[in-house]
Design an enzyme around this catalytic site. Structure first.
Site, PDB file in Angstrom:
ATOM      1  N   ASP A  17       0.893  -1.248   0.095  1.00  0.00           N
ATOM      2  CA  ASP A  17       0.096   0.105  -0.123  1.00  0.00           C
ATOM      3  C   ASP A  17       0.862   1.260  -0.106  1.00  0.00           C
ATOM      4  OD1 ASP A  17      -2.124  -1.751   0.086  1.00  0.00           O
ATOM      5  OD2 ASP A  17      -1.752  -1.692   2.221  1.00  0.00           O
ATOM      6  N   HIS A  45      -5.877  -1.964  -6.122  1.00  0.00           N
ATOM      7  CA  HIS A  45      -6.093  -0.537  -5.743  1.00  0.00           C
ATOM      8  C   HIS A  45      -7.264   0.022  -6.476  1.00  0.00           C
ATOM      9  CE1 HIS A  45      -3.493  -0.639  -9.228  1.00  0.00           C
ATOM     10  NE2 HIS A  45      -4.218   0.309  -9.650  1.00  0.00           N
TER      11      HIS A  45
HETATM   12  P1  IMP Z   1      -2.304 -13.020   1.193  1.00  0.00           P
HETATM   13  O1  IMP Z   1      -1.137 -12.462   0.205  1.00  0.00           O
HETATM   14  O2  IMP Z   1      -3.843 -12.817   0.734  1.00  0.00           O
HETATM   15  O3  IMP Z   1      -1.842 -14.395   1.529  1.00  0.00           O
HETATM   16  O4  IMP Z   1      -2.171 -12.258   2.650  1.00  0.00           O
HETATM   17  C1  IMP Z   1      -0.891 -12.141   3.459  1.00  0.00           C
HETATM   18  C2  IMP Z   1      -0.593 -11.076   3.973  1.00  0.00           C
HETATM   19  O5  IMP Z   1      -0.182 -10.189   3.064  1.00  0.00           O
HETATM   20  C3  IMP Z   1      -1.715 -10.349   4.903  1.00  0.00           C
HETATM   21  O6  IMP Z   1      -1.125  -9.821   5.808  1.00  0.00           O
HETATM   22  C4  IMP Z   1      -2.172  -9.544   3.854  1.00  0.00           C
HETATM   23  O7  IMP Z   1      -2.731  -8.420   4.252  1.00  0.00           O
HETATM   24  C5  IMP Z   1      -0.776  -8.900   3.142  1.00  0.00           C
HETATM   25  N1  IMP Z   1      -1.244  -8.217   1.761  1.00  0.00           N
HETATM   26  C6  IMP Z   1      -1.367  -9.232   0.887  1.00  0.00           C
HETATM   27  N2  IMP Z   1      -1.461  -8.323  -0.361  1.00  0.00           N
HETATM   28  C7  IMP Z   1      -1.419  -7.239   0.190  1.00  0.00           C
HETATM   29  C8  IMP Z   1      -1.359  -5.757  -0.647  1.00  0.00           C
HETATM   30  O8  IMP Z   1      -1.525  -5.723  -1.842  1.00  0.00           O
HETATM   31  N3  IMP Z   1      -1.143  -4.560   0.190  1.00  0.00           N
HETATM   32  C9  IMP Z   1      -0.849  -4.930   1.576  1.00  0.00           C
HETATM   33  N4  IMP Z   1      -0.926  -6.218   2.130  1.00  0.00           N
HETATM   34  C10 IMP Z   1      -1.078  -7.399   1.442  1.00  0.00           C
END
Ligand code: IMP
Length: 472
Positions: A17, A45
């Site tokens: 982010d 986004h």
């Molecule tokens: P996953 O990628 O859905 O497996 O999530 C694993 C971790 O990465 C979690 O804490 C999510 O919130 C974080 N995460 C995944 N994609 C993003 C992103 O695009 N921005 C910020 N955090 C992310």
């Protein structure tokens, strides 16, 4: 030998982010191809357009440049149903993808059981429940006995009649193991087949598709998803995503030889944020904030989300003696909430040991600092200083690195150096000459400590609220 074109890699250096997409939008005109190399629908986004909001999750951010080639590399995991919805949203804006959008045949398919399993097992990490982790896990597992676990986009294009029954079988076995409850398996698979049929045209059979374009002189910008501290190996394990987010991964998941690498552009935010669990030494309010930000109501909605915090007294929070309250105030002011979930993001001071780690690991030469306008808000705090984390206190010693063990990282306390604040509103400024002297001193301290150039800063969310300091 081949080097006619080149590649630059743009990545987030913190916890996601950081505003990567707006920087891509700003520099995309310098490239022929915008490509993704990792992740899937977990990235996201929202773009405001004259015809309404558009959520981008899988298609690269260069989509609004109608002459650019868009590519999703073999390191990505593709959710066909979500991709179809995304493409419909793009086409509704009269933006055509035909002939310029390409998906690597070696990219993995997110199968329905991946999403259902993620909903059950991803809770403690706080995953986005898009099935990303289970999909990459199946990629590594490959087979379970004679049952094929890992299925790729090229497989589905090559022989859907053969591969869809295998996806159905994976769903059946997982439903038995995890007890998904009342789901219509036949309908789920049918929907996926319909979705895939409408995107099959974009799947490339030739694994050298991108390589050949760059060999012929095309310039590619690799757009990282998630960020360095969320890398499955280099981040705060296990509170990370399941792919490699570092620059080197662009030359695996992006289907290009590393011989074409030119430079790495790193994106950070002047006030850091993170979602989900895990250590964050510079967090305002420490573990109390972590707990507060992740807590959910019984229906799964955030307990202290955007709408809840909008009712709080802003000036009181910002001027509080308690860092936890100051963090809340800064969050409201910098609008740090999940775009879809509205969950509050944890807020922290810009952390130089963390930044140094990310810069060195990725060979970052060009640094972009977004949300510099938010730094002004420090002048409304009781401390009235611009803080920067210079080192950590770890078991009585001052260290300037991130300990490899996440458990040890949890013990680190931020050691802070303060700079003078400024009170000017940056959001209306458009040139470096206008910037306050105290901001220049602050940016200079970052450059000196990290040995990297700050090439641009963000001073607001709009396209024009972006000041280029040096050519990049
Ligand atoms: P996953 O990628 O859905 O497996 O999530 C694993 C971790 O990465 C979690 O804490 C999510 O919130 C974080 N995460 C995944 N994609 C993003 C992103 O695009 N921005 C910020 N955090 C992310």
């Amino acid at each position: 030998m081949f080097n006619k074109g080149y590649a630059d890699v743009l990545i987030g250096l913190q916890y996601g982010d950081e505003g990567k997409a707006r920087v891509v939008d700003n520099i995309a005109h310098n490239y022929d191809i915008i490509a993704r190399f990792n992740g899937g629908a977990n990235a996201g986004h929202t773009v405001e357009t004259s015809k309404g909001k558009l959520a981008l999750n899988q298609v690269p951010s260069g989509v609004f440049y109608r002459d650019k080639i868009l590519y999703m590399g073999s390191g990505c995991v593709i959710n066909p149903e979500k991709l179809v919805a995304e493409i419909k949203g793009i086409e509704a804006l009269d933006i055509n993808l035909e002939g310029r959008f390409h998906i690597a045949g070696q990219a993995s398919v997110v199968q329905p059981h991946h999403i259902l399993i993620d909903g059950i097992t991803g809770g403690k990490i706080g995953t986005t429940r898009n099935g990303i982790g289970p999909c990459y896990a199946d990629r590594a597992n490959r087979m379970d006995g004679s049952r094929l676990l890992h299925i790729r986009m090229g497989d589905l294009k090559h022989d859907p009649e053969y591969f869809f029954p295998l996806i159905a079988e994976n769903l059946r076995v997982a439903a038995e193991t995890y007890n998904f409850g009342d789901i219509d398996q036949v309908e789920i698979i049918q929907k996926m087949k319909t979705s895939f049929a409408s995107i099959s045209q974009y799947v490339e059979n030739d694994p050298l598709f991108l390589q050949r374009l760059v060999e012929s002189g095309k310039k590619v910008l690799f757009e990282g998803a998630q960020s360095v501290m969320l890398d499955v190996m280099k981040g705060c394990v296990p509170y990370v995503t399941s792919s490699h987010t570092v620059a080197g991964a662009a030359y695996v998941g992006g289907d290009l030889s590393p011989a074409f690498h030119r430079k790495t552009i790193g994106i950070v935010k002047a006030v850091m944020s993170r979602v989900g669990n895990g250590p964050f030494p510079s967090e305002f309010g420490g573990e109390a904030s972590e707990e507060y930000c992740i807590s959910l109501n019984e229906d799964g909605t955030p307990k202290h989300g955007k709408h809840f915090e909008a009712q709080l007294n802003l000036n009181e929070m910002l001027y509080s003696h308690h860092p936890f309250e100051v963090g809340k105030g800064l969050r409201v002011l910098s609008k740090e909430y999940g775009t879809v979930t509205t969950r509050p993001r944890r807020i922290g001071i810009l952390d130089l040991p963390q930044l140094n780690y990310a810069i060195r690991l990725n060979g970052v030469t060009d640094l972009v600092i977004n949300k510099c306008d938010v730094l002004r808000e420090y002048s409304g705090t009781r401390n009235n200083k611009l803080p920067l984390v210079k080192s950590y206190e770890f078991r009585g010693e001052s260290i300037n690195y991130i300990p490899s063990s996440t458990m040890a990282y949890r013990e680190c306390k931020a050691e802070i150096e303060n700079y003078e604040t400024f009170d000017e509103d940056l959001t209306t400024m458009r040139s470096k000459e206008e910037l306050p002297e105290n901001l220049k001193i602050f940016l200079n301290a970052i450059e000196q400590t990290t040995g990297t150039s700050v090439v641009a800063i963000g001073v607001g969310p709009d396209r024009e609220q972006f000041i280029t300091l040096k050519d990049f």
